[in-house]
Enzyme design. Structure first.
Site, short mmCIF file in Angstrom:
data_model
loop_
_atom_site.label_atom_id
_atom_site.label_comp_id
_atom_site.label_asym_id
_atom_site.label_seq_id
_atom_site.Cartn_x
_atom_site.Cartn_y
_atom_site.Cartn_z
CB CYS A 41 -8.40 -0.90 -8.42
SG CYS A 41 -10.09 -0.34 -8.19
CB ILE A 42 -5.07 -5.16 -9.28
CG1 ILE A 42 -5.11 -5.69 -7.85
CG2 ILE A 42 -3.82 -5.65 -10.02
CD1 ILE A 42 -3.87 -5.45 -7.02
#
Length: 173
Positions: A41-42
């Site tokens: 994820c970011i």
């Protein structure tokens, strides 16, 4: 101000934990925004020093525009970046003076043979960079890639973003 949009964040005395596909926009200087377990994820952090508006989002996948039904725009980079920018402006931030930082995008362990096909971390990172370039906005600090998870903490009072990797030291980016 406080919680915005599709947020189901868990609040404690000082910290608000941003879960998968969630975000939070605030100007409360006593708050710390936290993303735990960032792998592929970011964690997308934004801070406008003059207005004191801060945001942290936990993007999961690069592209949600082709999906028939999207329950949370903040799950997807392509839908989440414009959402966060709108919310920031609505809260009083000016995007031209806002600082943007990202962390995550790791290549987490996957089954043999699928490594190059999935590569969600790299695709998420590419999607964030493209979304920002499309809006002529710069990402000022990056802590992405590798194969380790991260915890990210955004101090609203200062706009400082701290990243710690599993078994590693905490560092400001």
């Amino acid at each position: 101000m406080g919680q915005c949009g599709m947020t189901q964040s868990v609040a404690s005395e000082r910290a608000i934990v941003i879960g998968l596909g969630e975000y939070h926009v605030t100007r409360d200087p006593l708050i710390e925004l936290v993303c735990l377990g960032i792998g592929s994820c970011i964690a997308y952090a934004a801070y406008d020093r003059l207005s004191g508006v801060a945001a942290l989002a936990h993007f999961v996948l690069p592209d949600g525009s082709a999906r028939a039904s999207v329950t949370s725009e903040a799950r997807f980079v392509d839908l989440g970046v414009p959402l966060i920018l709108r919310e920031m402006k609505s809260a009083g931030a000016h995007l031209t003076r806002t600082v943007f930082k990202i962390a995550g995008g790791s290549q987490m362990t996957v089954a043999r043979g699928f490594e190059s096909k999935l590569n969600i971390g790299e695709r998420n990172l590419d999607a964030v960079r493209q979304a920002m370039a499309d809006r002529n906005l710069a990402i000022t600090s990056v802590d992405c890639g590798g194969s380790q998870g991260r915890t990210v903490r955004l101090k609203v009072e200062t706009g400082k973003l701290y990243v710690s990797k599993v078994g590693g030291e905490v560092r400001e980016i």
